[in-house]
Write an enzyme that holds these catalytic residues in place. Structure first.
Site, PDB file in Angstrom:
ATOM      1  CE  LYS A 200      -1.812   2.987   2.560  1.00 19.17           C
ATOM      2  NZ  LYS A 200      -1.815   4.285   1.849  1.00 19.17           N
ATOM      3  CD  GLU A 275      12.714   3.605   8.298  1.00 17.02           C
ATOM      4  OE1 GLU A 275      12.805   4.581   9.075  1.00 17.02           O
ATOM      5  OE2 GLU A 275      12.592   3.715   7.071  1.00 17.02           O
ATOM      6  CB  CYS A 309      13.138   8.368   8.252  1.00 23.73           C
ATOM      7  SG  CYS A 309      13.985   7.226   7.188  1.00 23.73           S
ATOM      8  CD  GLU A 406      10.271  12.426  11.440  1.00 23.79           C
ATOM      9  OE1 GLU A 406       9.164  11.907  11.641  1.00 23.79           O
ATOM     10  OE2 GLU A 406      11.207  11.838  10.877  1.00 23.79           O
TER      11      GLU A 406
HETATM   12  P1  NAP Z   1       1.971   8.330   7.881  1.00 32.50           P
HETATM   13  O1  NAP Z   1       0.605   8.815   8.135  1.00 32.50           O
HETATM   14  O2  NAP Z   1       2.691   7.593   8.932  1.00 32.50           O
HETATM   15  O3  NAP Z   1       1.883   7.451   6.551  1.00 32.50           O
HETATM   16  C1  NAP Z   1       2.716   6.383   6.196  1.00 32.50           C
HETATM   17  C2  NAP Z   1       1.874   5.292   5.554  1.00 32.50           C
HETATM   18  O4  NAP Z   1       0.957   4.728   6.503  1.00 32.50           O
HETATM   19  C3  NAP Z   1       0.996   5.783   4.422  1.00 32.50           C
HETATM   20  O5  NAP Z   1       0.898   4.781   3.422  1.00 32.50           O
HETATM   21  C4  NAP Z   1      -0.324   5.996   5.125  1.00 32.50           C
HETATM   22  O6  NAP Z   1      -1.423   6.057   4.279  1.00 32.50           O
HETATM   23  C5  NAP Z   1      -0.373   4.814   6.028  1.00 32.50           C
HETATM   24  N1  NAP Z   1      -1.295   4.956   7.133  1.00 32.50           N
HETATM   25  C6  NAP Z   1      -1.734   6.101   7.720  1.00 32.50           C
HETATM   26  N2  NAP Z   1      -2.609   5.819   8.706  1.00 32.50           N
HETATM   27  C7  NAP Z   1      -2.723   4.476   8.759  1.00 32.50           C
HETATM   28  C8  NAP Z   1      -3.490   3.586   9.569  1.00 32.50           C
HETATM   29  N3  NAP Z   1      -4.292   4.017  10.530  1.00 32.50           N
HETATM   30  N4  NAP Z   1      -3.386   2.252   9.332  1.00 32.50           N
HETATM   31  C9  NAP Z   1      -2.563   1.799   8.377  1.00 32.50           C
HETATM   32  N5  NAP Z   1      -1.841   2.587   7.573  1.00 32.50           N
HETATM   33  C10 NAP Z   1      -1.902   3.926   7.765  1.00 32.50           C
HETATM   34  O7  NAP Z   1       2.873   9.510   7.419  1.00 32.50           O
HETATM   35  P2  NAP Z   1       2.368  10.837   6.708  1.00 32.50           P
HETATM   36  O8  NAP Z   1       1.014  11.232   7.158  1.00 32.50           O
HETATM   37  O9  NAP Z   1       2.494  10.621   5.285  1.00 32.50           O
HETATM   38  O10 NAP Z   1       3.431  11.862   7.252  1.00 32.50           O
HETATM   39  C11 NAP Z   1       3.316  12.425   8.544  1.00 32.50           C
HETATM   40  C12 NAP Z   1       4.658  12.550   9.198  1.00 32.50           C
HETATM   41  O11 NAP Z   1       5.264  11.263   9.312  1.00 32.50           O
HETATM   42  C13 NAP Z   1       5.683  13.334   8.428  1.00 32.50           C
HETATM   43  O12 NAP Z   1       5.565  14.680   8.563  1.00 32.50           O
HETATM   44  C14 NAP Z   1       6.954  12.787   9.009  1.00 32.50           C
HETATM   45  O13 NAP Z   1       7.242  13.394  10.222  1.00 32.50           O
HETATM   46  C15 NAP Z   1       6.649  11.351   9.231  1.00 32.50           C
HETATM   47  N6  NAP Z   1       7.136  10.480   8.141  1.00 32.50           N
HETATM   48  C16 NAP Z   1       8.214   9.696   8.386  1.00 32.50           C
HETATM   49  C17 NAP Z   1       8.700   8.881   7.387  1.00 32.50           C
HETATM   50  C18 NAP Z   1       9.867   8.001   7.597  1.00 32.50           C
HETATM   51  O14 NAP Z   1      10.428   7.493   6.636  1.00 32.50           O
HETATM   52  N7  NAP Z   1      10.292   7.760   8.806  1.00 32.50           N
HETATM   53  C19 NAP Z   1       8.105   8.876   6.144  1.00 32.50           C
HETATM   54  C20 NAP Z   1       6.984   9.678   5.923  1.00 32.50           C
HETATM   55  C21 NAP Z   1       6.512  10.458   6.945  1.00 32.50           C
HETATM   56  P3  NAP Z   1      -1.874   7.544   3.794  1.00 32.50           P
HETATM   57  O15 NAP Z   1      -0.842   7.940   2.841  1.00 32.50           O
HETATM   58  O16 NAP Z   1      -3.190   7.370   3.184  1.00 32.50           O
HETATM   59  O17 NAP Z   1      -1.907   8.414   5.016  1.00 32.50           O
END
Ligand code: NAP
Ligand code: MG
Length: 502
Positions: A200, A275, A309, A406
């Site tokens: 996904k 991760e 990250c 972050e």
């Molecule tokens: P996120 O919400 O953690 O999204 C990562 C993945 O998880 C996406 O595919 C997301 O789908 C999915 N997801 C979200 N809610 C979920 C749930 N309840 N159950 C299962 N899967 C779920 O990250 P984001 O909203 O894109 O970014 C928010 C913050 O996360 C960023 O600002 C950053 O601080 C951090 N981040 C960290 C990394 C890393 O590599 N460590 C990468 C990206 C973001 P959707 O796309 O539909 O939300």
């Protein structure tokens, strides 16, 4: 020329063709619409305009995909393939990534915003290399023979050994910062181990995962082995985490969602690897080669618009060279060319989305209101698009919000080191523990420091030096498990002990 036609005009024919086609879900070897018939928009963050739509998969689609992955895992061609045949399939996929490299880089740039040159020479090249590295492991996964005593069985001889078996159906949920690379990073080891996957991608960046799904079909992976469901986190992602046919969840993304997924996966004892986020320290010592350390520390944070990250978002510099280093980074930031990703001269593209831009700007605002000073940046760029200037803050206190949380944007907070003995405490003053870098020519000092830093990776005189042979993952709130290297096969295999009376 308006910005939108400008961006599209820069796409090659292959990328244009892909964009113009309907984008469906990959389930059981077929491209199908979402059961609900719904779609959602793909936005170009350089223009905030819709460039296409993709299927909005949800629980019903995840159910079909998970069942297809289960069938493909238990029966048919895939479980009977020899390791070398799995290796060949992964190499074939890597060949196809290389053959379509320009198109993939353009799609990545359009979807995520990142500079196309970075996508082409970074993301896409690494995608092929990660797949090739994992291909090699397909033939090298092995158990061991073990001499057992079984003292309570007085008579008898025994033969005991372990087998490494694929963990099963893997639900893999990935973020938007390196969409293609993350997809390869996840499916590579799973397929090498003989698992099947339901991937996904993030809602913000679905395009290259779909293209990778097409390439996996072209490479010849049997139907149901690779499934791709585009959709939203709580619906599509949540359904994967709950699905009884999914044996393992691998997640990369925010710590907040990672914790939620970990708890939910545990409810039915799925294997889970996480991760998550980081707030990685960059430590610059006075004896460092500053000609290397200044651009190095700048790129540690500004690479990929800071959406990494392991971004070096907390900078610690010895007092003697603090002004020189921070002013050097500010000068570096000011000369970086900000622009749309598909312009080949762009060095800093837009952030991935308006939501992310607003989030980063809120952090910058919090820095100003808590009394920090920006030596460079601190503002958004232009009226359209999700651009934020590369920013460096000084006059920073350890308890400021932007130092603790972050940001996931091009914002670094610099603090001076007055007492070298305090470096471990300063570097570790965070809930995270993903990466760290140390810049110094005194390797005796560096070697003594490394064991004291609580991070999954420490780089010396470099930052973000990633290689598929090196285990990658986090201490503390940065996650659970190590991906890459030999270590990743702990996440994608079960160990079976066999004990035989002979
Ligand atoms: P996120 O919400 O953690 O999204 C990562 C993945 O998880 C996406 O595919 C997301 O789908 C999915 N997801 C979200 N809610 C979920 C749930 N309840 N159950 C299962 N899967 C779920 O990250 P984001 O909203 O894109 O970014 C928010 C913050 O996360 C960023 O600002 C950053 O601080 C951090 N981040 C960290 C990394 C890393 O590599 N460590 C990468 C990206 C973001 P959707 O796309 O539909 O939300
Ligand atoms: Mg999200």
């Amino acid at each position: 020329m308006d910005a939108i036609s400008d961006q599209r005009a820069r796409l090659g024919d292959a990328a244009k063709k892909f964009i113009s086609q309907p984008k469906k879900l990959l389930i059981d070897g077929l491209w199908v619409e979402a059961a609900s018939g719904k779609t959602f928009a793909v936005i170009d963050p350089a223009t905030n305009k819709e460039v296409g739509r993709v299927a909005e998969g949800d629980k019903a689609d995840v159910d079909k995909a998970a069942k297809a992955a289960r069938r493909a895992f238990e029966s048919g061609e895939w479980p009977s393939l020899r390791p070398m045949q799995r290796e060949r399939l992964l190499h074939k996929l890597a060949d196809l990534v290389e053959a379509n490299a320009d198109e993939l880089a353009q799609l990545e740039s359009l979807d995520n915003g990142k500079p196309v040159m970075m996508a082409r020479h970074g993301d896409v090249v690494m995608t092929a290399e990660f797949l090739r590295y994992m291909a090699g492991w397909a033939t090298k996964i092995e158990g061991s023979t073990i001499d057992v005593s079984l003292s309570y069985v007085p008579q008898g001889q025994f033969f005991a050994y372990t087998r490494k078996e694929p963990v099963g159906v893997c639900g893999q949920i990935i973020p938007w910062n390196f969409p293609l690379l993350m997809a390869a990073w996840k499916i590579g080891p799973a397929l090498a181990a003989g698992c099947t996957v339901v991937l996904k991608p993030a809602e913000q960046t679905p395009l290259t995962a779909l293209r990778l799904g097409e390439l996996a079909m072209e490479a010849g992976f049997p139907k149901g082995v690779v499934n791709v469901i585009t959709g939203f986190g709580p619906t599509a992602g949540g359904a994967l985490v709950e699905h009884p046919e999914v044996d393992k969840i691998a997640f990369t993304g925010s710590t907040e969602i990672g914790k939620l997924i970990g708890v939910n996966a545990m409810k039915n004892l799925k294997r889970v690897s996480l991760e998550l986020g980081g707030k990685s320290p960059v430590v610059v010592m006075a004896d460092a080669d500053l000609e290397q350390a200044i651009p190095g520390a700048a790129m540690a944070i500004y690479f990929n618009q800071g959406q990494v990250c392991t971004a070096g978002s907390r900078l610690f510099v010895e007092r003697k060279v603090f002004d020189k280093v921070t002013e050097g980074i500010a000068a570096f930031a000011k000369q970086m060319k900000v622009g749309p990703g598909l312009d080949p001269s762009t060095q800093v593209g837009p952030l991935v989305s308006q939501e992310q831009q607003e989030r980063v700007l809120r952090y910058i605002q919090s820095g100003f209101s808590e009394g920090a000073k920006a030596l460079a940046g601190g503002k958004k760029v232009g009226a359209t698009g999700c651009f934020v200037e590369p920013t460096i803050f000084v006059d920073v206190k350890p308890d400021m919000k932007m130092v603790r949380e972050e940001i996931f944007g091009p914002v670094v907070c610099a603090q001076a080191i007055d007492d070298v003995s305090q470096i471990p405490a300063m570097a570790n003053d965070t809930i995270y523990g993903l990466g760290a870098s140390v810049w110094s020519t005194n390797l005796n000092f560096v070697h003594r420091l490394i064991p004291k830093i609580k991070a999954g990776t420490v780089w010396v005189n470099g930052h973000n030096l990633l290689d598929p042979a090196l285990p990658f993952g986090g201490y503390k709130n940065s996650g659970i498990g190590r991906e890459m290297g030999r270590a990743v096969f702990d996440l994608y295999t079960e160990t079976k002990s066999v004990c035989m009376t002979v």
